[in-house]
Write an enzyme that holds these catalytic residues in place. Structure first.
Site, mmCIF file in Angstrom:
data_model
loop_
_atom_site.group_PDB
_atom_site.id
_atom_site.type_symbol
_atom_site.label_atom_id
_atom_site.label_comp_id
_atom_site.label_asym_id
_atom_site.label_seq_id
_atom_site.Cartn_x
_atom_site.Cartn_y
_atom_site.Cartn_z
ATOM 1 N N GLY A 1 -0.159 0.001 8.678
ATOM 2 C CA GLY A 1 1.131 0.703 8.629
ATOM 3 C C GLY A 1 1.901 0.516 9.903
ATOM 4 O O GLY A 1 2.723 -0.398 10.042
ATOM 5 N N SER A 2 1.622 1.382 10.889
ATOM 6 C CA SER A 2 2.400 1.333 12.132
ATOM 7 C C SER A 2 2.290 -0.004 12.844
ATOM 8 O O SER A 2 3.272 -0.461 13.429
ATOM 9 C CB SER A 2 1.969 2.425 13.114
ATOM 10 O OG SER A 2 1.055 3.280 12.564
ATOM 11 N N MET B 1 0.835 11.735 -0.887
ATOM 12 C CA MET B 1 0.175 12.930 -0.323
ATOM 13 C C MET B 1 0.792 14.191 -0.916
ATOM 14 O O MET B 1 2.012 14.235 -1.115
ATOM 15 C CB MET B 1 0.378 12.968 1.187
ATOM 16 C CG MET B 1 -0.079 11.718 1.899
ATOM 17 S SD MET B 1 0.283 11.845 3.661
ATOM 18 C CE MET B 1 -0.229 10.221 4.207
ATOM 19 N N GLY C 1 -6.347 2.648 7.992
ATOM 20 C CA GLY C 1 -6.100 3.523 9.132
ATOM 21 C C GLY C 1 -6.385 2.855 10.465
ATOM 22 O O GLY C 1 -7.499 2.402 10.716
ATOM 23 N N GLY C 2 -5.357 2.754 11.280
ATOM 24 C CA GLY C 2 -5.539 2.242 12.639
ATOM 25 C C GLY C 2 -5.907 0.779 12.735
ATOM 26 O O GLY C 2 -6.464 0.341 13.742
ATOM 27 N N HIS D 1 0.865 -1.184 0.000
ATOM 28 C CA HIS D 1 0.000 0.000 0.000
ATOM 29 C C HIS D 1 0.903 1.236 0.000
ATOM 30 O O HIS D 1 1.754 1.402 0.880
ATOM 31 C CB HIS D 1 -0.917 -0.018 1.224
ATOM 32 C CG HIS D 1 -1.897 1.111 1.262
ATOM 33 N ND1 HIS D 1 -3.086 1.103 0.556
ATOM 34 C CD2 HIS D 1 -1.863 2.298 1.914
ATOM 35 C CE1 HIS D 1 -3.748 2.224 0.782
ATOM 36 N NE2 HIS D 1 -3.019 2.983 1.601
ATOM 37 N N PHE E 1 -1.873 10.991 7.921
ATOM 38 C CA PHE E 1 -0.832 10.529 8.838
ATOM 39 C C PHE E 1 -1.051 9.064 9.207
ATOM 40 O O PHE E 1 -2.191 8.616 9.318
ATOM 41 C CB PHE E 1 -0.848 11.358 10.139
ATOM 42 C CG PHE E 1 -0.690 12.839 9.879
ATOM 43 C CD1 PHE E 1 0.580 13.401 9.764
ATOM 44 C CD2 PHE E 1 -1.807 13.643 9.708
ATOM 45 C CE1 PHE E 1 0.727 14.759 9.490
ATOM 46 C CE2 PHE E 1 -1.670 15.012 9.429
ATOM 47 C CZ PHE E 1 -0.396 15.557 9.322
ATOM 48 N N GLY E 2 0.061 8.364 9.421
ATOM 49 C CA GLY E 2 -0.016 7.023 9.976
ATOM 50 C C GLY E 2 -0.129 7.129 11.489
ATOM 51 O O GLY E 2 0.009 8.219 12.058
ATOM 52 N N GLY E 3 -0.401 6.010 12.122
ATOM 53 C CA GLY E 3 -0.354 5.947 13.579
ATOM 54 C C GLY E 3 -1.511 6.577 14.318
ATOM 55 O O GLY E 3 -1.419 6.810 15.524
HETATM 56 C C1 DX5 Z 1 -3.312 7.586 6.088
HETATM 57 C C2 DX5 Z 1 -2.823 6.579 5.099
HETATM 58 C C3 DX5 Z 1 -2.749 5.211 5.643
HETATM 59 C C4 DX5 Z 1 -1.726 5.059 6.738
HETATM 60 C C5 DX5 Z 1 -2.121 3.918 7.624
HETATM 61 O O1 DX5 Z 1 -3.470 8.796 5.458
HETATM 62 O O2 DX5 Z 1 -3.696 6.530 3.980
HETATM 63 O O3 DX5 Z 1 -2.515 4.259 4.618
HETATM 64 O O4 DX5 Z 1 -0.430 4.842 6.223
HETATM 65 O O5 DX5 Z 1 -1.261 3.871 8.694
HETATM 66 P P1 DX5 Z 1 -1.646 3.237 10.087
HETATM 67 O O6 DX5 Z 1 -1.915 1.776 9.828
HETATM 68 O O7 DX5 Z 1 -0.452 3.489 10.935
HETATM 69 O O8 DX5 Z 1 -2.891 3.941 10.584
HETATM 70 ZN ZN ZN Z 2 -3.533 4.791 2.577
#
Ligand code: DX5
Ligand code: ZN
Length: 219
Positions: free
Chosen positions: A198-199, A38, A177-178, A34, A144-146
Site C-alpha cells: 500500500g503505502s 473494514m 502489511g508493511g 487489493h 491501517f496502512g503504513g
Molecule cells: C491492513 C490492510 C493492508 C494495508 C497494507 O489492514 O489489510 O492491505 O492496506 O498497507 P501497507 O502496505 O501500507 O502496510
Molecule cells: Zn489487506
C-alpha cells in the site's frame, strides 16, 4: 519457480483521484488490485464500501482481490461477487464455520482466501488448507496502512509453505502489511506468492516505477 505477483492496496490511494490511481495500476507491472474492506467492528477503522468498489471495478482491468476485515462475512458473499470481486478473503478470526464459508465463496464463483492475524497460528488451517485458494498472512495488525512489518512473518510463511507442500495443496500465500523492497525478496524466498503493498507504492514519488522495481526484485 512460478511468477510472483504484486497487489497494490488501494487503501493507500488518493481517494479524490481514484480513477487516476486505478489507471496507474492498470498501466503498471502490478498483477492485482487489493481492496481492503473494514467495518469498524472487526478492526478499529472503516475504509470504504460497496459504492466505492463498484466505481473502482468500472475502471480496473486486473484481478480484484477483496480482503474483508468484517464480522460475519457470509452476509456479503453474493454482494461481492455481484460487484466483480474475483478473490474473496475472509478472516479466520471472523468465521465460526470457516469450511462452510469457503464453500459458499467458491460456489458463488470466486476464489476463496483466508486471512490470519499476526497472533493466529497457521496450524489452525491443517484441516482446511486443501479447500483454500489463498492464505493471506497479515504481517501487521489489520486496520491501517503504513504500519511496520512484523518479523515473525518469515517463520509463518516457511511453516505454511511446508504444510501446503505436505498436503499437496495448490494454495497461494499472500503477505499483507508493511511490504517494501527491504523484505520482499526474503518473503518470496520463504514461499510467498503474492505481495500486497500500500503505502510503499502510493506514497512513493513514482508509484509506477516502485511497482516495476518490486516486481523485478521478486521475479
Ligand atoms: C491492513 C490492510 C493492508 C494495508 C497494507 O489492514 O489489510 O492491505 O492496506 O498497507 P501497507 O502496505 O501500507 O502496510
Ligand atoms: Zn489487506
Amino acid at each position: 519457480m512460478s511468477e510472483k505477483l504484486i497487489a497494490p492496496s488501494v487503501l493507500a490511494a488518493d481517494f479524490a483521484n481514484l480513477q487516476r490511481d486505478v489507471e496507474m495500476i492498470n498501466k503498471s507491472d502490478a498483477d492485482w488490485f487489493h481492496i481492503d474492506i473494514m467495518d469498524g467492528v472487526f478492526v478499529p477503522n472503516i475504509s470504504f464500501g460497496m459504492p466505492v468498489l463498484r466505481d473502482i471495478v468500472k475502471h480496473a482491468t486486473k484481478t480484484i482481490d477483496v480482503h474483508l476485515m468484517i464480522v460475519d462475512p457470509d452476509r456479503y458473499i453474493q454482494t461481492f461477487v455481484d460487484l466483480g470481486s474475483n478473490i474473496l478473503t475472509v478472516h479466520y478470526e471472523a468465521c465460526t464455520h470457516l469450511h462452510r464459508t469457503l464453500q459458499a465463496i467458491k460456489s458463488a464463483g470466486m476464489k476463496a482466501g483466508v486471512a490470519l492475524n499476526p497472533h493466529t497460528s497457521i496450524q489452525l488451517l491443517e484441516d482446511t488448507i486443501q479447500d483454500i485458494d489463498m492464505v493471506c498472512l497479515m504481517s501487521v495488525n489489520p486496520g491501517f496502512g503504513g504500519q511496520s512489518f512484523i518479523e515473525n512473518t518469515y517463520a509463518k510463511v516457511s511453516a505454511l509453505k511446508e504444510m501446503i507442500t505436505r498436503k499437496n495443496a495448490s494454495t497461494l500465500i499472500e503477505i499483507d502489511g508493511g511490504v517494501t523492497n527491504k523484505n520482499a525478496k526474503q518473503l518470496v524466498e520463504a514461499g510467498a506468492d503474492v505481495l500486497v503493498a500500500g503505502s510503499y507504492v502510493f506514497k512513493s514519488s513514482d508509484p509506477m516505477a516502485t511497482v516495476k522495481d518490486l516486481k523485478s526484485l521478486v521475479n
